[in-house]
Design an enzyme around this catalytic site. Structure first.
Site, PDB file in Angstrom:
ATOM      1  N   GLU A 199     145.518 113.011  30.042  1.00 37.17           N
ATOM      2  CA  GLU A 199     145.835 114.418  30.268  1.00 37.17           C
ATOM      3  C   GLU A 199     145.725 114.870  31.722  1.00 37.17           C
ATOM      4  O   GLU A 199     146.337 115.861  32.101  1.00 37.17           O
ATOM      5  CB  GLU A 199     144.904 115.287  29.399  1.00 37.17           C
ATOM      6  CG  GLU A 199     145.128 115.143  27.915  1.00 37.17           C
ATOM      7  CD  GLU A 199     146.492 115.655  27.472  1.00 37.17           C
ATOM      8  OE1 GLU A 199     146.979 116.652  28.056  1.00 37.17           O
ATOM      9  OE2 GLU A 199     147.070 115.062  26.548  1.00 37.17           O
ATOM     10  N   SER A 479     112.710 143.398 -23.689  1.00 38.31           N
ATOM     11  CA  SER A 479     111.290 143.098 -23.899  1.00 38.31           C
ATOM     12  C   SER A 479     110.638 142.349 -22.753  1.00 38.31           C
ATOM     13  O   SER A 479     109.415 142.150 -22.768  1.00 38.31           O
ATOM     14  CB  SER A 479     111.124 142.291 -25.191  1.00 38.31           C
ATOM     15  OG  SER A 479     111.470 143.079 -26.311  1.00 38.31           O
TER      16      SER A 479
END
Length: 785
Positions: A199, A479
């Site tokens: 690159e 309950s």
């Protein structure tokens, strides 16, 4: 003569200039000054703009360079002799951690092999706030559902080993960029060399802008009569990625060039190259953008970048030119051609010899078929983590600071809970002829001792990141609330004991300024006369429980409920005594965790520690324990809850749990069978399960028929330990006649062992009619003692 001379003298003088001539002669000078002024202003403007760009570079580069998502980890799996883990459980953990099974040995970190009755595991080293764990090869053996031994390949015993924690989620920046930060020194040396060779060959020669590359690109563009080559250096590409848009224009290129030069004035080549390797865009996974070679290696090859071979390194560098165009999964031919071109350029640059070039070109792409998912497999638990983090951290910090969050999640527990919910709901719908996919559920599993949350299930769709019923569903708990009433009573041993007889006759209470009458009924629609307090709880009698709560006073019962861990406001009306209190499962889990821990409340927590990217601890979430209820009273209540699972409303657990696994718990059912609950605990884990319908229509399930089987499946799946309650010194046991609430002989029919706070035992005794033979037998047993 004189006149002639004077005449010549006068004629030699310059004629006087007119005003117009004088104005005309001054213009060039003024124009020069104006030009100089304009140039000065322009120079100042350009200088100011360059100064602005320089400030942008220096003020934002460091922050942008490390804009990382937060990473969220589960708790590591601990291996030690005696751990309640069998080979199947550890195998599931290895698969969750993406360990690769090999045929022989385990040569590389992250691999394992089956060896006789156990595994040979090559662990991955990791760093955590609790200490560094080295990478090593371990032999793990199993026997009778437990880890029998852990040792090195040389045979040395290892007291404790930990598998690397599972990454369960990332909290991404708003841009959805994701990356794994890597240091240049930690990369394979060929990778940065390959990037530079392909690159930006003159990377180490230029100062941000390369005139040679620009000239070469210009020639190529002119010949092609279109934009073909850009000539940008790696530094310019980094500037564009950090600060500028992708729009092609001369103005952008101008800014890019200036900023590239400025960047190189402030930072050295190594820093710029390292930053580029962590920043470069290399792919897309749905909304998640794959940035940097560290994450790209995991995304494409399923392994750390340090383990890449030459061909794989070349493919990563090939993707820099165009990750979409050269996507190796969608366009393998393109990717292969581009990779091989990179390899040839490496060879031309002298970084690869001919033999290595041939081997690398012959290698397949080596890309895994399915990338690791970016979607958390445990969104319900992550929801709790986010909420707890939100108390101490800004959302922006979580998205950008690269924080590392260690949680309390136990992946094996979470998976077992999710499986139990999914299979349990499908089984309930099939057996009870309920329309498919209409039932929903939630579950929470926590530690008994320290309040760590092991698992959160917010619904039957485990991977659905949406409505989290475990945290947000406020449903009447039925309950389950009775535990607060009975604990309030048992805290007053001078008034109430487990043997105290309660009145279960019909009850009518005027409410609403006497305009309405509340008449609670028992589930079996029967009344049971005088019943011991313990039996009223074990069988979940509504009428006697309501009478008890009214005698204690609603404010007292509400205070107890809040002390145990319920945060929701509770209104003072009688129906709350039977659970007309909307509470999310997480708070129910807190309530029963307090009971399981002997009355010590440890606030439920999903986070252990938060550290910064460098490993510095930012915040710990230490264990905080508070005394919420008297230990002795809680012991009596827990003893009754244990009896619930042996002879009460949860007695079916005897056939649903492994033999010998003792637990305590309570069923909960609401009016019209809309909500089914079970909350309970063993020796090491508390679990709460809710089953019902989102539309609040009746589900047709009691606590025992709906939530309880799923709860049992969870406890089986996590190898829960048996209940072990430490008896306080001021508690004693004696035999009670349930008909009279008085002491009796243990051989009397129906006699029950009950626990009492010393000094509160019944003073009277109750005799019973037994045969002479039975009396003689009991007398003989007494002699043998």
């Amino acid at each position: 003569m004189a006149k002639s001379a004077r005449s010549r003298k006068r004629s030699s003088r310059k004629p006087a200039r007119t005003a117009a001539q004088r104005r005309h002669s001054g213009r060039p000078r003024r124009r020069l000054w104006w030009a100089l002024a304009v140039l000065a202003v322009m120079a100042a403007g350009v200088g100011g703009y360059v100064a602005y760009l320089n400030h942008l570079i220096t003020s934002q580069f460091e922050a942008k360079r490390y804009a990382l998502p937060a990473r969220v980890y589960a708790a590591p799996l601990e291996l030690y002799a005696g751990a309640r883990l069998d080979a199947a459980a550890v195998g599931r953990a290895l698969r969750l951690l993406k360990f690769e099974r090999t045929g022989k040995g385990a040569a590389q970190p992250g691999t394992y092999a089956v060896q006789g009755d156990g595994y040979l595991i090559h662990t991955r080293g990791f760093t955590s706030p609790d200490g560094n764990e080295p990478s090593r090869t371990l032999a793990v053996r199993f026997a009778q559902g437990r880890v029998a031994s852990v040792s090195t390949v040389s045979g040395r015993t290892v007291a404790l080993a930990r598998l690397s924690p599972l990454l369960i989620a990332k909290i991404y920046p708003l841009s959805h960029e994701d990356r794994i930060l890597v240091r240049l020194d930690a990369l394979p040396p060929l990778l940065p060399k390959a990037l530079v060779a392909v690159e930006d060959r003159r990377f180490y020669l230029h100062h941000g802008v390369d005139p040679v590359a620009i000239g070469r690109a210009l020639v190529v563009d002119l010949r092609a009569r279109r934009f073909v080559q850009g000539g940008s250096t790696l530094t310019q590409q980094l500037v564009k990625n950090f600060y500028l848009s992708n729009r092609r224009s001369l103005w952008r290129k101008f800014n890019e060039a200036i900023m590239a030069v400025l960047l190189e004035l402030h930072y050295d080549k190594r820093t710029i190259l390292e930053t580029y390797l962590n920043e470069v865009y290399l792919g897309q996974d749905g909304q998640r953008a794959i940035h940097g070679v560290g994450l790209a290696s995991e995304f494409y090859f399923g392994k750390p970048v340090q383990q890449l071979d030459t061909a794989q390194i070349a493919l990563l560098v090939a993707l820099v030119r165009g990750p979409t165009y050269y996507d190796p999964r969608r366009h393998p031919a393109r990717a292969l051609a581009r990779r091989n071109r990179v390899l040839r350029e490496l060879h031309a640059a002298g970084e690869l010899d001919a033999a290595s070039l041939r081997r690398a070109q012959a290698a397949p792409l080596g890309v895994i078929a399915k990338p690791p998912s970016s979607v958390t497999p445990f969104p319900d638990f992550l929801d709790l983590v986010r909420r707890q983090l939100g108390r101490d951290y800004r959302a922006q910090d979580l998205r950008t600071q690269g924080l590392v969050i260690y949680t309390t999640l136990r992946p094996l527990v979470q998976v077992a809970a999710q499986r139990a919910v999914d299979q349990g709901l499908r089984r309930l719908e099939a057996r009870r002829d309920i329309k498919r996919d209409t039932l929903e559920a939630a579950a929470v599993v926590t530690s008994v001792e320290n309040g760590e949350v092991y698992a959160v299930v917010g619904g039957r769709r485990a991977n659905f990141d949406g409505y989290n019923r475990a945290l947000d569903a406020r449903r009447s708990i039925g309950s389950l609330f009775k535990a607060a009433t009975y604990l309030t009573a048992l805290e007053q041993p001078q008034r109430y004991t487990l043997a105290t007889l309660l009145d279960d006759s019909p009850l009518h209470v005027r409410t609403g300024q006497g305009q309405q009458v509340w008449s609670p009924l028992n589930y079996d629609r029967r009344n049971h006369g005088k019943v011991p307090l313990m039996d009223a709880l074990v069988h979940s009698y509504n009428v006697s429980s309501a009478r008890l709560g009214l005698d204690l006073g609603l404010p007292a019962v509400i205070r107890t409920a809040h002390a145990l861990g319920i945060k929701q406001p509770i209104a003072e009306y009688p129906a709350i005594l039977l659970g007309a209190v909307p509470v999310p499962p997480l708070e129910v889990a807190q309530m029963y965790q307090t009971l399981a821990a002997g009355g010590y409340r440890a606030p439920l927590r999903a986070i252990q520690t938060v550290v910064d990217p460098r490993g510095n601890s930012l915040q710990r979430y230490p264990l905080k324990i508070e005394r919420a209820a008297p230990e002795s009273a809680v012991y009596l209540l827990d003893a009754a809850l244990h009896d619930v699972t042996r002879r009460g409303t949860a007695r079916s657990l005897k056939t649903l749990l492994p033999a010998g696994l003792e637990v305590a718990g309570k069923t909960g059912t609401t009016n019209d069978l809309r909500d089914s609950w079970f909350a309970g605990f063993g020796g090491n884990a508390v679990a709460v399960v809710w089953v019902g319908r989102d539309d609040n229509r009746p589900a047709g399930l009691t606590g025992a028929t709906g939530a309880l089987p799923i709860w049992a499946a969870i406890m089986r799946g996590i190898n829960a330990q048996s209940l072990h309650i430490t008896q306080p010194a001021d508690v004693t046991w004696t035999t009670i006649d349930p008909q009279t609430g008085l002491r009796t002989q243990d051989y009397c029919p129906g006699a029950q062992w009950m626990a009492f706070i010393k000094g509160s035992e019944p003073s009277g005794t109750s005799s019973c009619q037994v045969s002479a033979t039975r009396r003689a037998l009991e007398w003989f047993k007494g002699l043998l003692k």
